[in-house]
Design a protein around this motif. Structure first.
Motif, PDB file in Angstrom:
ATOM      1  N   GLY A   1      61.226  68.302  17.565  1.00  0.00           N
ATOM      2  CA  GLY A   1      60.377  67.636  16.584  1.00  0.00           C
ATOM      3  C   GLY A   1      59.212  68.510  16.186  1.00  0.00           C
ATOM      4  O   GLY A   1      58.169  68.008  15.766  1.00  0.00           O
ATOM      5  N   SER A   2      59.389  69.835  16.308  1.00  0.00           N
ATOM      6  CA  SER A   2      58.350  70.785  15.905  1.00  0.00           C
ATOM      7  C   SER A   2      58.948  71.841  14.990  1.00  0.00           C
ATOM      8  O   SER A   2      60.151  72.098  15.014  1.00  0.00           O
ATOM      9  N   LEU A   3      58.087  72.474  14.192  1.00  0.00           N
ATOM     10  CA  LEU A   3      58.562  73.305  13.087  1.00  0.00           C
ATOM     11  C   LEU A   3      58.934  74.721  13.482  1.00  0.00           C
ATOM     12  O   LEU A   3      59.956  75.244  13.051  1.00  0.00           O
ATOM     13  N   GLY A   4      58.105  75.373  14.297  1.00  0.00           N
ATOM     14  CA  GLY A   4      58.293  76.789  14.555  1.00  0.00           C
ATOM     15  C   GLY A   4      57.542  77.623  13.531  1.00  0.00           C
ATOM     16  O   GLY A   4      56.769  77.102  12.727  1.00  0.00           O
ATOM     17  N   GLY A   5      57.782  78.925  13.551  1.00  0.00           N
ATOM     18  CA  GLY A   5      57.072  79.826  12.650  1.00  0.00           C
ATOM     19  C   GLY A   5      58.010  80.561  11.722  1.00  0.00           C
ATOM     20  O   GLY A   5      59.094  80.083  11.394  1.00  0.00           O
ATOM     21  N   GLY A   6      57.583  81.757  11.289  1.00  0.00           N
ATOM     22  CA  GLY A   6      58.416  82.568  10.406  1.00  0.00           C
ATOM     23  C   GLY A   6      58.631  81.911   9.057  1.00  0.00           C
ATOM     24  O   GLY A   6      57.682  81.487   8.399  1.00  0.00           O
ATOM     25  N   ASN A   7      59.895  81.809   8.663  1.00  0.00           N
ATOM     26  CA  ASN A   7      60.202  81.227   7.349  1.00  0.00           C
ATOM     27  C   ASN A   7      60.453  79.725   7.400  1.00  0.00           C
ATOM     28  O   ASN A   7      60.885  79.129   6.411  1.00  0.00           O
ATOM     29  N   HIS A   8      60.186  79.100   8.541  1.00  0.00           N
ATOM     30  CA  HIS A   8      60.347  77.652   8.637  1.00  0.00           C
ATOM     31  C   HIS A   8      59.216  76.958   7.869  1.00  0.00           C
ATOM     32  O   HIS A   8      58.090  77.452   7.829  1.00  0.00           O
ATOM     33  N   PHE A   9      59.537  75.818   7.275  1.00  0.00           N
ATOM     34  CA  PHE A   9      58.530  75.170   6.426  1.00  0.00           C
ATOM     35  C   PHE A   9      58.785  73.681   6.277  1.00  0.00           C
ATOM     36  O   PHE A   9      59.881  73.184   6.550  1.00  0.00           O
TER      37      PHE A   9
ATOM     38  N   ALA B   1      65.783  65.846  12.429  1.00  0.00           N
ATOM     39  CA  ALA B   1      65.759  64.388  12.238  1.00  0.00           C
ATOM     40  C   ALA B   1      64.450  63.787  12.736  1.00  0.00           C
ATOM     41  O   ALA B   1      63.876  62.890  12.101  1.00  0.00           O
ATOM     42  N   ILE B   2      63.962  64.273  13.873  1.00  0.00           N
ATOM     43  CA  ILE B   2      62.699  63.779  14.418  1.00  0.00           C
ATOM     44  C   ILE B   2      61.541  64.141  13.495  1.00  0.00           C
ATOM     45  O   ILE B   2      60.665  63.307  13.204  1.00  0.00           O
ATOM     46  N   MET B   3      61.535  65.372  13.004  1.00  0.00           N
ATOM     47  CA  MET B   3      60.471  65.776  12.077  1.00  0.00           C
ATOM     48  C   MET B   3      60.513  64.957  10.794  1.00  0.00           C
ATOM     49  O   MET B   3      59.471  64.528  10.285  1.00  0.00           O
ATOM     50  N   LEU B   4      61.723  64.751  10.255  1.00  0.00           N
ATOM     51  CA  LEU B   4      61.833  64.013   8.999  1.00  0.00           C
ATOM     52  C   LEU B   4      61.321  62.583   9.173  1.00  0.00           C
ATOM     53  O   LEU B   4      60.586  62.074   8.317  1.00  0.00           O
ATOM     54  N   ALA B   5      61.682  61.945  10.284  1.00  0.00           N
ATOM     55  CA  ALA B   5      61.207  60.583  10.543  1.00  0.00           C
ATOM     56  C   ALA B   5      59.689  60.560  10.720  1.00  0.00           C
ATOM     57  O   ALA B   5      58.995  59.650  10.232  1.00  0.00           O
ATOM     58  N   THR B   6      59.151  61.560  11.412  1.00  0.00           N
ATOM     59  CA  THR B   6      57.709  61.659  11.628  1.00  0.00           C
ATOM     60  C   THR B   6      56.965  61.847  10.306  1.00  0.00           C
ATOM     61  O   THR B   6      55.928  61.218  10.054  1.00  0.00           O
ATOM     62  N   LEU B   7      57.504  62.710   9.448  1.00  0.00           N
ATOM     63  CA  LEU B   7      56.870  62.980   8.155  1.00  0.00           C
ATOM     64  C   LEU B   7      56.972  61.783   7.217  1.00  0.00           C
ATOM     65  O   LEU B   7      56.048  61.526   6.423  1.00  0.00           O
ATOM     66  N   LYS B   8      58.056  61.036   7.301  1.00  0.00           N
ATOM     67  CA  LYS B   8      58.177  59.806   6.495  1.00  0.00           C
ATOM     68  C   LYS B   8      57.032  58.851   6.836  1.00  0.00           C
ATOM     69  O   LYS B   8      56.398  58.269   5.946  1.00  0.00           O
ATOM     70  N   ASN B   9      56.784  58.680   8.129  1.00  0.00           N
ATOM     71  CA  ASN B   9      55.704  57.796   8.559  1.00  0.00           C
ATOM     72  C   ASN B   9      54.348  58.284   8.051  1.00  0.00           C
ATOM     73  O   ASN B   9      53.521  57.495   7.596  1.00  0.00           O
ATOM     74  N   ALA B  10      54.133  59.587   8.135  1.00  0.00           N
ATOM     75  CA  ALA B  10      52.867  60.151   7.662  1.00  0.00           C
ATOM     76  C   ALA B  10      52.696  59.952   6.161  1.00  0.00           C
ATOM     77  O   ALA B  10      51.597  59.648   5.676  1.00  0.00           O
ATOM     78  N   LEU B  11      53.794  60.103   5.416  1.00  0.00           N
ATOM     79  CA  LEU B  11      53.738  59.921   3.964  1.00  0.00           C
ATOM     80  C   LEU B  11      53.475  58.461   3.607  1.00  0.00           C
ATOM     81  O   LEU B  11      52.704  58.158   2.684  1.00  0.00           O
ATOM     82  N   LEU B  12      54.079  57.545   4.354  1.00  0.00           N
ATOM     83  CA  LEU B  12      53.891  56.118   4.090  1.00  0.00           C
ATOM     84  C   LEU B  12      52.436  55.685   4.304  1.00  0.00           C
ATOM     85  O   LEU B  12      51.956  54.771   3.631  1.00  0.00           O
ATOM     86  N   LYS B  13      51.740  56.323   5.215  1.00  0.00           N
ATOM     87  CA  LYS B  13      50.337  55.971   5.459  1.00  0.00           C
ATOM     88  C   LYS B  13      49.456  56.330   4.267  1.00  0.00           C
ATOM     89  O   LYS B  13      48.441  55.694   4.019  1.00  0.00           O
ATOM     90  N   VAL B  14      49.873  57.363   3.542  1.00  0.00           N
ATOM     91  CA  VAL B  14      49.110  57.794   2.364  1.00  0.00           C
ATOM     92  C   VAL B  14      49.636  57.131   1.096  1.00  0.00           C
ATOM     93  O   VAL B  14      48.864  56.707   0.228  1.00  0.00           O
ATOM     94  N   LEU B  15      50.957  57.014   1.007  1.00  0.00           N
ATOM     95  CA  LEU B  15      51.610  56.445  -0.187  1.00  0.00           C
ATOM     96  C   LEU B  15      52.606  55.379   0.265  1.00  0.00           C
ATOM     97  O   LEU B  15      53.810  55.631   0.368  1.00  0.00           O
ATOM     98  N   PRO B  16      52.112  54.176   0.561  1.00  0.00           N
ATOM     99  CA  PRO B  16      52.971  53.127   1.129  1.00  0.00           C
ATOM    100  C   PRO B  16      54.078  52.659   0.204  1.00  0.00           C
ATOM    101  O   PRO B  16      55.008  51.971   0.654  1.00  0.00           O
ATOM    102  N   GLN B  17      54.029  53.039  -1.074  1.00  0.00           N
ATOM    103  CA  GLN B  17      55.079  52.634  -1.999  1.00  0.00           C
ATOM    104  C   GLN B  17      56.332  53.510  -1.892  1.00  0.00           C
ATOM    105  O   GLN B  17      57.335  53.266  -2.568  1.00  0.00           O
ATOM    106  N   ALA B  18      56.296  54.528  -1.037  1.00  0.00           N
ATOM    107  CA  ALA B  18      57.477  55.382  -0.849  1.00  0.00           C
ATOM    108  C   ALA B  18      58.658  54.537  -0.392  1.00  0.00           C
ATOM    109  O   ALA B  18      58.505  53.624   0.426  1.00  0.00           O
ATOM    110  N   ASN B  19      59.831  54.861  -0.921  1.00  0.00           N
ATOM    111  CA  ASN B  19      61.055  54.123  -0.587  1.00  0.00           C
ATOM    112  C   ASN B  19      62.178  55.152  -0.413  1.00  0.00           C
ATOM    113  O   ASN B  19      62.808  55.562  -1.377  1.00  0.00           O
ATOM    114  N   PHE B  20      62.392  55.546   0.810  1.00  0.00           N
ATOM    115  CA  PHE B  20      63.255  56.681   1.085  1.00  0.00           C
ATOM    116  C   PHE B  20      64.729  56.374   0.819  1.00  0.00           C
ATOM    117  O   PHE B  20      65.232  55.317   1.172  1.00  0.00           O
TER     118      PHE B  20
END
Length: 407
Positions: free
Chosen positions: A164-172, A249-268
């Motif tokens: 659930g972590s990104l790493g470095g280099g060309n990861h983004f 999958a863990i990162m994507l789920a984590t980022l969805k939650n973070a996005l919803l806190k800022v933009l609760p109208q998101a509908n994935f």
């Protein structure tokens, strides 16, 4: 062929065996990379090699290569970031619904997803909220003890923390808009340190085997089918591929939650997942082969894939056309045109800021090696794969980068 004519791909590469075809102008491949491809084509167990337009030199084996072997597999043809790949999801948001300033959203993403060498304190917090992900993680972590590699106990702690972590280099991590103004959340990452440890363990083991001692380059040492060494490698590799997918999958789920806190109208909605450093057992031309894709994605008929460019050039969503000539493959990105050290020598933080104008991202000296100019022209890479003569993919959408998090 006149200087104004463009080659119709695929074409052969001079000096390789007849089993090698490339989807790029051979005169654009640097001498070192071309020599590496020629060496790979002479490995006895290699049936076919396909080279994608994002091709560049890689440790052990060329990045942007698809290698089909008969009854053998070379760990270097997968690379050290086993299972590295892409994930993306449509957020249901539109460009006009985003705030004018995305800086706070980038900080929110960086707060919940560790970057660089960092990991979570123990395990990703999302696992306490998402039962399905938690069950998958429990199963994956449990299977760690069944790996064949002789690993120190500390690797278990690191493996859990880095999932659930990104790493470095060309990861983004990126927030992008498509042609219709729809917003996509996208990320690029792999199997973190444990994938590297497993890959290097098995590469070292393969290089000592007697049948590899006379190879032209022992970095392309192989395991042979029917041996305990190959069974052990494939077991560990398939685990690492699953771990990499779980990591995304863990990162994507984590980022969805973070996005919803800022933009609760998101509908994935629609999600896309694809490996681009991996092994698959496939049949091509009626022959059962073991295919390694290192810096390449599977592009079977109907397969959705992601081909990123750089921080300043955006990405493409593509659909595979099942082109057997390419072993049903396509590029994994734009591909580097210069090394990281060369990019740092030539460019400065001010160059990075200029080339990422309009993108919310870091613009400091720490990521100058990821400057857009260090990468090939993404439009040319896509054009080589969508030409009428022998297309590999069709473009579904182009994504424009709005926000980018680098390790």
């Amino acid at each position: 062929m006149s200087s104004n004519e463009k080659p119709l791909f695929p074409v052969p590469l001079h000096g390789t065996k007849a089993n090698t075809l490339i989807w790029t102008d051979p005169y654009t491949i640097d001498i070192e990379t071309a020599a590496q491809i020629r060496m790979m084509s002479r490995v006895p167990w290699v049936e076919q090699i396909r080279i994608m337009p994002d091709v560049h030199w890689g440790n052990g084996a060329t990045v942007g290569s698809v290698i089909a072997m008969k009854d053998a597999v070379a760990p270097a043809a997968v690379g050290v970031d086993i299972g590295c790949g892409m994930a993306a999801v449509n957020t249901g948001l539109r460009l006009e619904s985003l705030p004018d300033d995305l800086h706070s959203l980038r900080l929110a993403f960086e707060e919940v997803v560790p970057v660089g060498r960092a990991g979570h304190k123990k395990a990703a917090p999302i696992l306490k909220q998402d039962q399905q992900l938690s069950n998958l993680a429990t199963e994956t972590f449990r299977d760690f003890s069944r790996l064949h590699a002789d690993l120190p106990f500390g690797q278990l702690k690191t493996m859990r923390a880095q999932c659930g972590s990104l790493g470095g280099g060309n990861h983004f991590i990126e927030l992008c808009s498509d042609d219709h103004g729809e917003i996509w959340l996208m990320l690029h990452s792999g199997s973190r340190n444990i994938g590297k440890v497993l890959a290097e363990y098995h590469m070292h083991k393969a290089a000592k085997l007697e049948h590899n001692l006379t190879l032209e380059d022992r970095s392309m040492s192989v395991f042979i089918s029917g041996t305990g060494e190959m069974d052990a490698y494939l077991h560990d590799l398939y685990w690492a591929q699953d771990y990499a997918r779980l990591n995304r999958a863990i990162m994507l789920a984590t980022l969805k939650n973070a996005l919803l806190k800022v933009l609760p109208q998101a509908n994935f909605g629609q999600e896309i997942q694809c490996h681009h450093n991996y092994v698959a057992q496939e049949t091509h031309g009626g022959v059962d082969v073991i295919v390694t894709r290192k810096g390449a994605i599977r592009a079977g008929s109907g397969d959705l894939g992601l081909i990123p460019g750089s921080m300043g050039t955006g990405s493409f969503i593509v659909r595979g056309l099942g082109n057997e000539a390419s072993l049903c493959s396509a590029s994994h990105g734009a591909g580097r045109r210069m090394s990281r050290s060369e990019a740092r020598r030539i460019y400065s933080a001010s160059d990075l800021a200029a080339q990422t104008a309009g993108v919310e991202c870091r613009k400091d000296a720490g990521i100058v090696d990821e400057i857009p100019a260090a990468y090939k022209d993404l439009d040319e890479v896509i054009a080589a794969q969508t030409q009428e003569h022998s297309p590999l993919v069709e473009v579904v959408a182009r994504l424009t980068t709005l926000l980018c998090v680098k390790g």
